[in-house]
Design a protein around this motif. Structure first.
Motif, short mmCIF file in Angstrom:
data_model
loop_
_atom_site.label_atom_id
_atom_site.label_comp_id
_atom_site.label_asym_id
_atom_site.label_seq_id
_atom_site.Cartn_x
_atom_site.Cartn_y
_atom_site.Cartn_z
N ALA A 54 10.38 6.77 50.35
CA ALA A 54 10.27 5.32 50.54
C ALA A 54 11.52 4.71 51.15
O ALA A 54 11.57 3.50 51.37
N GLY A 55 12.55 5.51 51.41
CA GLY A 55 13.77 5.00 52.01
C GLY A 55 14.75 4.42 51.03
O GLY A 55 15.77 3.85 51.44
N ARG A 56 14.51 4.56 49.73
CA ARG A 56 15.44 4.04 48.72
C ARG A 56 16.45 5.15 48.40
O ARG A 56 16.33 5.88 47.41
N LEU A 57 17.43 5.31 49.28
CA LEU A 57 18.33 6.46 49.21
C LEU A 57 19.21 6.43 47.98
O LEU A 57 19.48 7.47 47.36
N SER A 58 19.72 5.25 47.59
CA SER A 58 20.59 5.19 46.41
C SER A 58 19.82 5.60 45.16
O SER A 58 20.36 6.30 44.28
N GLU A 59 18.56 5.18 45.06
CA GLU A 59 17.74 5.58 43.90
C GLU A 59 17.46 7.08 43.94
O GLU A 59 17.47 7.75 42.89
N ALA A 60 17.25 7.63 45.13
CA ALA A 60 17.02 9.08 45.25
C ALA A 60 18.27 9.86 44.86
O ALA A 60 18.19 10.88 44.16
N VAL A 61 19.45 9.39 45.29
CA VAL A 61 20.70 10.07 44.93
C VAL A 61 20.90 10.07 43.43
O VAL A 61 21.29 11.09 42.82
N GLU A 62 20.62 8.96 42.78
CA GLU A 62 20.78 8.87 41.33
C GLU A 62 19.84 9.83 40.61
O GLU A 62 20.23 10.53 39.66
N ALA A 63 18.58 9.89 41.07
CA ALA A 63 17.60 10.78 40.42
C ALA A 63 17.97 12.25 40.63
O ALA A 63 17.93 13.06 39.70
N TYR A 64 18.33 12.60 41.87
CA TYR A 64 18.71 13.99 42.14
C TYR A 64 19.97 14.39 41.37
O TYR A 64 20.06 15.53 40.86
N SER A 65 20.95 13.49 41.28
CA SER A 65 22.18 13.80 40.55
C SER A 65 21.90 14.02 39.06
O SER A 65 22.45 14.94 38.44
N ASP A 66 21.02 13.19 38.49
CA ASP A 66 20.65 13.38 37.08
C ASP A 66 19.92 14.70 36.89
O ASP A 66 20.09 15.38 35.86
N ALA A 67 19.09 15.08 37.86
CA ALA A 67 18.38 16.36 37.76
C ALA A 67 19.35 17.53 37.79
O ALA A 67 19.18 18.51 37.06
N LEU A 68 20.39 17.44 38.63
CA LEU A 68 21.38 18.53 38.71
C LEU A 68 22.20 18.63 37.43
O LEU A 68 22.73 19.71 37.13
N GLN A 69 22.32 17.53 36.66
CA GLN A 69 23.00 17.61 35.38
C GLN A 69 22.21 18.46 34.39
O GLN A 69 22.78 19.06 33.47
N ILE A 70 20.90 18.51 34.57
CA ILE A 70 20.05 19.32 33.68
C ILE A 70 20.03 20.77 34.14
O ILE A 70 20.15 21.69 33.34
N ARG A 71 19.86 20.97 35.46
CA ARG A 71 19.77 22.34 35.98
C ARG A 71 20.29 22.36 37.41
O ARG A 71 19.94 21.49 38.21
N ASP A 72 21.12 23.34 37.72
CA ASP A 72 21.64 23.48 39.08
C ASP A 72 20.56 24.14 39.94
O ASP A 72 20.30 25.33 39.81
N ASP A 73 19.94 23.36 40.80
CA ASP A 73 18.82 23.83 41.61
C ASP A 73 19.18 23.71 43.09
O ASP A 73 19.62 22.66 43.55
N ALA A 74 19.00 24.81 43.84
CA ALA A 74 19.41 24.83 45.24
C ALA A 74 18.60 23.85 46.08
O ALA A 74 19.13 23.21 46.99
N ARG A 75 17.31 23.71 45.79
CA ARG A 75 16.47 22.80 46.58
C ARG A 75 16.93 21.35 46.40
O ARG A 75 17.02 20.58 47.36
N ILE A 76 17.22 20.96 45.15
CA ILE A 76 17.70 19.60 44.89
C ILE A 76 19.04 19.38 45.56
O ILE A 76 19.31 18.31 46.13
N ARG A 77 19.93 20.39 45.51
CA ARG A 77 21.21 20.26 46.18
C ARG A 77 21.03 20.06 47.69
O ARG A 77 21.73 19.26 48.32
N GLY A 78 20.09 20.81 48.29
CA GLY A 78 19.85 20.66 49.71
C GLY A 78 19.37 19.26 50.05
O GLY A 78 19.82 18.66 51.04
#
Length: 402
Positions: A54-78
């Protein structure tokens, strides 16, 4: 009698209910916690994907960063790296894209190609810094900002923008270690070792000399005012572009039935993010075998090209040099001759930080282009008494000062 019958009926009624209660959920707290974390990770991943679409990049960054706190995932990092690159955070983008490129073997090919293309486009705009701290547990600050990659590690790398950067290591009970490095655009620099020195304990008041009465600041002559800054920036020595290792080696085959033992010197030159050139020089000697009375020695070089992922390297090798074999037996003519050898093969290297040293264990094998049979009258004897394999295997244990 009636009382006993009443107790029997009560027991028969309660037993099925207790059995059904025991058949209920039996998962341990750790299992349920892992399931909750997995569900939370999936929810954050979907939330980040929707916000990114949807183009809401700041919200996407926040969600992806919280996900990486739970598990280090290469796809999310990419995906986080692609967003950072789009937002102009080049150094952070390259850091995420590089980790996704190395660890993302299960990423779908189309998305992996997108990550690789973005990394190759952004990499020439930043510089990679290889950083090593003398003590585990220290925090590393780059230009006044804490570097997350330093948490729990004392040997790591980061990507930074070109220019001069201050690298500071901090640990309770130690003096700060500071180095200044000039990062080149598209380059790779090794920061000189950050050595943390213990803070000396304060001297006792009894042994301290009596202090002079304090003078007002205005009364201090200008010549006595210290002109030295508390953190002088002395020029850093140039980064070392190659790493020398020295150790012992064991080589088997071609020389004699017994393994040969000796010394090895190894060097490595970085040629990219994961690729490096390698050169080993080995000298080994095998003792005389009782059954064949054969002994041998060799000196040779093993050049190669290696690819490195974290602490493991895989190498394609060549080998060449000279080997010497001799035999002294009671009923056969003695001989002592030198031969040339050459071959091609592969090997693996494991590098482990060990305090101030780097420990390297290398295992390799090369297929020789020639065989070296041993006859009774020498190499051209009528009867072959021993024939070596055309595979020369080696095991080396080396160390280098970090």
């Amino acid at each position: 009698m009636y009382l006993r019958l009443a107790w029997l009926v009560l027991v028969l009624l309660l037993v099925p209910r207790l059995a059904r209660a025991d058949d209920g959920p039996s998962s341990s707290p750790s299992t349920s916690s892992a399931a909750v974390r997995a569900a939370r990770f999936a929810e954050l991943s979907r939330k980040g994907d929707k916000a990114r679409a949807a183009g809401r990049l700041s919200e996407a960054v926040e969600a992806y960063s919280d996900a990486l706190q739970i598990r280090d995932d290469a796809r999310i990092r990419g995906r986080l790296g692609l967003i950072a690159l789009e937002g102009g955070a080049i150094a952070e983008a390259v850091q995420h894209l590089f980790l996704a490129f190395i660890d993302g073997h299960d990423i779908p090919p189309s998305e992996r190609r997108q990550i690789v293309a973005a990394f190759e486009r952004a990499r020439p705009q930043v510089c990679r810094l290889d950083i090593t701290v003398s003590h585990l547990g220290a925090e590393v600050w780059i230009d006044g900002e804490l570097e997350p990659a330093s948490i729990g590690r004392n040997d790591f790398y980061v990507f930074v923008k070109p220019g001069r950067h201050e690298i500071r290591a901090r640990l309770s009970g130690f003096k700060d270690a500071v180095q200044t490095v000039d990062a080149s655009k598209g380059g790779r620099e090794t920061v000189p070792l950050l050595v943390l020195e213990p803070i000396p304990p304060p001297s006792s008041s009894s042994s301290a000399p009596p202090s002079a009465p304090a003078m007002p600041a205005a009364a201090i002559p200008p010549s006595t005012t210290p002109s030295k800054s508390p953190n002088p920036r002395s020029p850093s020595p140039p980064p070392r572009r190659w790493t020398p290792f020295v150790g012992t080696t064991v080589v088997y085959s071609a020389l004699s039935p017994l393994p040969a033992m000796g010394l090895v010197a190894s060097s490595e030159w970085p040629a990219g993010e994961v690729v490096s050139w390698r050169l080993d020089v080995r000298g080994a000697f095998s003792p005389r075998d009782e059954s064949t009375a054969v002994s041998g020695a060799l000196i040779g070089v093993w050049p190669g090209v290696c690819g490195t992922v974290r602490w493991f390297s895989g190498c394609l090798l060549a080998s060449g040099g000279a080997l010497h074999r001799s035999r002294v037996a009671p009923r056969t003519p003695p001989f002592s001759e030198w031969y040339r050898f050459g071959g091609f093969g592969a090997g693996g290297i494991a590098t482990v930080p060990l305090g101030p040293l780097k420990l390297r264990i290398a295992l390799d094998a090369v297929v020789l282009m020639d065989a070296y049979p041993l006859g009774i009258g020498g190499l051209r004897g009528e009867r072959t008494s021993w024939s070596s394999s055309q595979i020369m295997a080696g095991l080396s244990v080396m160390a280098a000062v970090r």
